[in-house]
Design a protein around this motif. Structure first.
Motif, PDB file in Angstrom:
ATOM      1  N   ARG A 141      34.655  27.880 -13.586  1.00 46.91           N
ATOM      2  CA  ARG A 141      35.552  26.779 -13.254  1.00 46.91           C
ATOM      3  C   ARG A 141      36.963  27.348 -13.063  1.00 46.91           C
ATOM      4  N   TYR A 142      37.186  27.991 -11.891  1.00 51.12           N
ATOM      5  CA  TYR A 142      38.503  28.544 -11.556  1.00 51.12           C
ATOM      6  C   TYR A 142      39.348  27.452 -10.901  1.00 51.12           C
ATOM      7  N   PHE A 143      40.487  27.030 -11.411  1.00 50.83           N
ATOM      8  CA  PHE A 143      41.148  27.465 -12.630  1.00 50.83           C
ATOM      9  C   PHE A 143      41.214  26.279 -13.573  1.00 50.83           C
ATOM     10  N   HIS A 144      40.448  26.329 -14.615  1.00 47.77           N
ATOM     11  CA  HIS A 144      40.390  25.273 -15.616  1.00 47.77           C
ATOM     12  C   HIS A 144      40.389  25.907 -16.996  1.00 47.77           C
ATOM     13  N   PRO A 145      41.337  25.535 -17.872  1.00 51.67           N
ATOM     14  CA  PRO A 145      42.406  24.564 -17.628  1.00 51.67           C
ATOM     15  C   PRO A 145      43.505  25.158 -16.754  1.00 51.67           C
ATOM     16  N   PRO A 146      44.266  24.311 -16.042  1.00 55.76           N
ATOM     17  CA  PRO A 146      45.402  24.825 -15.282  1.00 55.76           C
ATOM     18  C   PRO A 146      46.448  25.392 -16.237  1.00 55.76           C
ATOM     19  N   VAL A 147      47.351  26.208 -15.706  1.00 53.59           N
ATOM     20  CA  VAL A 147      48.235  26.992 -16.572  1.00 53.59           C
ATOM     21  C   VAL A 147      49.127  26.106 -17.436  1.00 53.59           C
ATOM     22  N   GLN A 148      49.583  24.973 -16.899  1.00 54.46           N
ATOM     23  CA  GLN A 148      50.511  24.141 -17.685  1.00 54.46           C
ATOM     24  C   GLN A 148      49.847  23.563 -18.929  1.00 54.46           C
ATOM     25  N   ARG A 149      48.511  23.580 -18.976  1.00 49.90           N
ATOM     26  CA  ARG A 149      47.787  23.079 -20.147  1.00 49.90           C
ATOM     27  C   ARG A 149      47.305  24.190 -21.073  1.00 49.90           C
ATOM     28  N   GLN A 150      47.586  25.434 -20.748  1.00 50.81           N
ATOM     29  CA  GLN A 150      47.129  26.535 -21.585  1.00 50.81           C
ATOM     30  C   GLN A 150      48.050  26.697 -22.798  1.00 50.81           C
ATOM     31  N   GLN A 151      47.485  27.179 -23.882  1.00 49.86           N
ATOM     32  CA  GLN A 151      48.216  27.300 -25.141  1.00 49.86           C
ATOM     33  C   GLN A 151      49.475  28.151 -24.995  1.00 49.86           C
ATOM     34  N   SER A 152      49.400  29.166 -24.123  1.00 55.36           N
ATOM     35  CA  SER A 152      50.536  30.075 -23.978  1.00 55.36           C
ATOM     36  C   SER A 152      51.782  29.394 -23.433  1.00 55.36           C
ATOM     37  N   TYR A 153      51.614  28.224 -22.796  1.00 50.20           N
ATOM     38  CA  TYR A 153      52.773  27.531 -22.228  1.00 50.20           C
ATOM     39  C   TYR A 153      52.942  26.113 -22.785  1.00 50.20           C
ATOM     40  N   ALA A 154      52.312  25.861 -23.924  1.00 52.31           N
ATOM     41  CA  ALA A 154      52.443  24.544 -24.559  1.00 52.31           C
ATOM     42  C   ALA A 154      53.893  24.254 -24.943  1.00 52.31           C
ATOM     43  N   HIS A 155      54.648  25.319 -25.276  1.00 48.64           N
ATOM     44  CA  HIS A 155      56.030  25.128 -25.729  1.00 48.64           C
ATOM     45  C   HIS A 155      56.936  24.574 -24.634  1.00 48.64           C
ATOM     46  N   LEU A 156      56.490  24.651 -23.375  1.00 46.73           N
ATOM     47  CA  LEU A 156      57.315  24.153 -22.280  1.00 46.73           C
ATOM     48  C   LEU A 156      57.244  22.639 -22.129  1.00 46.73           C
ATOM     49  N   GLY A 157      56.243  22.023 -22.748  1.00 48.08           N
ATOM     50  CA  GLY A 157      56.134  20.567 -22.715  1.00 48.08           C
ATOM     51  C   GLY A 157      55.813  19.992 -21.347  1.00 48.08           C
ATOM     52  N   GLN A 158      55.107  20.762 -20.495  1.00 51.09           N
ATOM     53  CA  GLN A 158      54.804  20.313 -19.136  1.00 51.09           C
ATOM     54  C   GLN A 158      53.339  19.905 -18.956  1.00 51.09           C
ATOM     55  N   ALA A 159      52.591  19.843 -20.040  1.00 47.74           N
ATOM     56  CA  ALA A 159      51.141  19.633 -19.930  1.00 47.74           C
ATOM     57  C   ALA A 159      50.778  18.337 -19.212  1.00 47.74           C
ATOM     58  N   GLU A 160      51.574  17.298 -19.395  1.00 45.82           N
ATOM     59  CA  GLU A 160      51.240  15.989 -18.823  1.00 45.82           C
ATOM     60  C   GLU A 160      51.903  15.748 -17.472  1.00 45.82           C
ATOM     61  N   ASP A 161      52.555  16.749 -16.907  1.00 41.60           N
ATOM     62  CA  ASP A 161      53.407  16.539 -15.733  1.00 41.60           C
ATOM     63  C   ASP A 161      52.667  16.575 -14.397  1.00 41.60           C
ATOM     64  N   LEU A 162      51.420  17.040 -14.378  1.00 45.21           N
ATOM     65  CA  LEU A 162      50.749  17.325 -13.103  1.00 45.21           C
ATOM     66  C   LEU A 162      49.393  16.613 -13.018  1.00 45.21           C
ATOM     67  N   PRO A 163      49.365  15.316 -12.777  1.00 53.36           N
ATOM     68  CA  PRO A 163      48.094  14.579 -12.750  1.00 53.36           C
ATOM     69  C   PRO A 163      47.160  15.002 -11.619  1.00 53.36           C
ATOM     70  N   VAL A 164      47.695  15.337 -10.448  1.00 57.69           N
ATOM     71  CA  VAL A 164      46.832  15.768  -9.343  1.00 57.69           C
ATOM     72  C   VAL A 164      46.186  17.111  -9.678  1.00 57.69           C
ATOM     73  N   THR A 165      46.995  18.026 -10.208  1.00 57.41           N
ATOM     74  CA  THR A 165      46.465  19.331 -10.610  1.00 57.41           C
ATOM     75  C   THR A 165      45.397  19.173 -11.679  1.00 57.41           C
TER      76      THR A 165
END
Length: 398
Positions: free
Chosen positions: A332-356
């Protein structure tokens, strides 16, 4: 074995399409004897790095890409890091990029000192959405760069992206890991933006074992990259800037040269295999392929299905399970998308990309190799074809 057994999916007791298994990728050296001779010459030379074979690879790649400068590096990520460093990314400044990409795109920006800002994917082909990227660049405080990815080898909207980058006054850098051999309106991928960085890892169409290539039309950047891949050392050990140990070895370059031979023909063959698959599954509800625009050429580094779970009857995860029973490997390339990966959780962008998010939930990559034949591709497609009518039963059984 009965006709009923053949028709029924393996997950419901039918005969598997591939009883011995079908891996997602399989690497075969195009010309083994020629490669062994070249490796022998490298070993005889006594020079395993900074030698003639790397230079030959760079020159051959530049010819194929129709660009003046190609710099070989140890891997695509290192190449991206060096390009972004040279472009002035740092001090935590925003770097706008797709959320639907491999994590290395974001990692490179982070290591260069930037802060990833994730943007949406296009519905049509899952490449970077130009309008959303433009909006996020305008909203960012002192943005440092725009990055885009030719996902699965599908060329981005390079003309529109360049216009957006120019308007924002930032460099445009492409993660072209999948794109060596792709073309945008007849022009080879490698000619766009400040630089394009290719991967030559074993899952790619052009392979060096491990390695990367940076293509650019900027002579000054190319020289900076050559210095940067050797710690920033211009030759006298008085380093000019903090570089990397990002040299490609002579042995990897030898492997890479073997894969560049007849590359356009191999890319064309992959395209024909994808068309074979598309023809077999045509008409299935809720299923489409990630395809380039008319007139563009994709390497089809991956053959990726995009599912509408309601119309198809199964989610991508459920179809993956059914194909596993058939002996068919998937990812499943690319799942999860990068904004939802643990390494970037601190950016607070996980909910920002509904289409992605929706597209990442919908994709499933099935096997495709450069040396695969049409009969094998048809068997994979036919497995999908016989699974779909049983979707309700498979879902209930799962």
């Amino acid at each position: 074995m009965t006709t009923t057994d053949l028709a029924r999916p393996a997950a419901l007791g039918g005969t598997p399409a591939f009883p011995d298994g079908l891996p997602l990728t399989r690497v075969r050296v195009p010309d083994r004897e020629a490669l062994l001779q070249r490796i022998g010459a490298v070993l005889d030379s006594g020079q395993l790095t900074n030698g003639a074979t790397v230079r030959e690879l760079e020159e051959r790649a530049a010819e194929l890409l129709e660009v003046p400068h190609v710099v070989a590096v140890s891997n695509c990520t290192a190449g991206l890091m060096l390009v972004l460093q040279a472009a002035g990314v740092g001090q935590g400044r925003p770097v706008v990029m797709p959320g639907f990409t491999f994590s290395a795109t974001a990692h490179a920006a982070h290591w260069a000192g930037g802060t990833p800002v994730f943007a949406e994917a296009r519905e049509q082909d899952i490449t970077l959405d130009v309008a959303d990227a433009e909006a996020r660049l305008k909203a960012a405080d002192r943005p440092a760069a725009l990055m885009a990815t030719h996902v699965y080898g599908t060329p981005c909207q390079v003309e529109d992206l360049q216009a957006v980058a120019d308007a924002a006054g930032v460099p445009l850098v492409y993660d072209s890991a999948h794109g060596f051999g792709s073309r945008r309106k007849g022009v080879p991928i490698g000619n766009f933006g400040l630089a394009e960085v290719f991967s030559m890892s074993p899952t790619k169409v052009a392979v060096a074992g491990e390695g990367g290539l940076v293509a650019t039309r900027d002579a000054a950047l190319a020289q900076t990259l050559r210095t940067g891949r050797d710690y920033g050392n211009p030759g006298d050990y008085n380093t000019l800037f903090p570089g990397l140990n990002a040299r490609m070895s002579e042995l990897h370059a030898a492997v890479g040269l073997a894969w560049l031979a007849d590359l356009p023909a191999r890319v064309a063959h992959r395209g024909a295999l994808v068309e074979e698959f598309r023809t077999v599954v045509a008409g299935l509800p809720g299923l489409r392929l990630a395809l380039p625009e008319a007139g563009d050429v994709s390497t089809f580094k991956d053959l990726t299905l995009i599912l509408d779970a309601d119309a198809f009857g199964l989610s991508s995860a459920e179809l993956a399970a059914a194909l596993k029973a058939e002996g068919i490997d998937t990812r499943r390339y690319f799942h999860p998308p990068v904004q939802r990966q643990q390494s970037y959780a601190h950016l607070g962008q996980a909910e920002d990309l509904p289409v992605t998010d929706r597209l990442a939930d919908s994709v499933l990559t099935v096997p495709l190799w450069t040396h695969m034949d049409a009969a094998t591709v048809r068997r994979v497609a036919e497995a999908v074809l016989r699974i779909q009518p049983y979707a309700e039963r498979l879902r209930a059984a799962g």
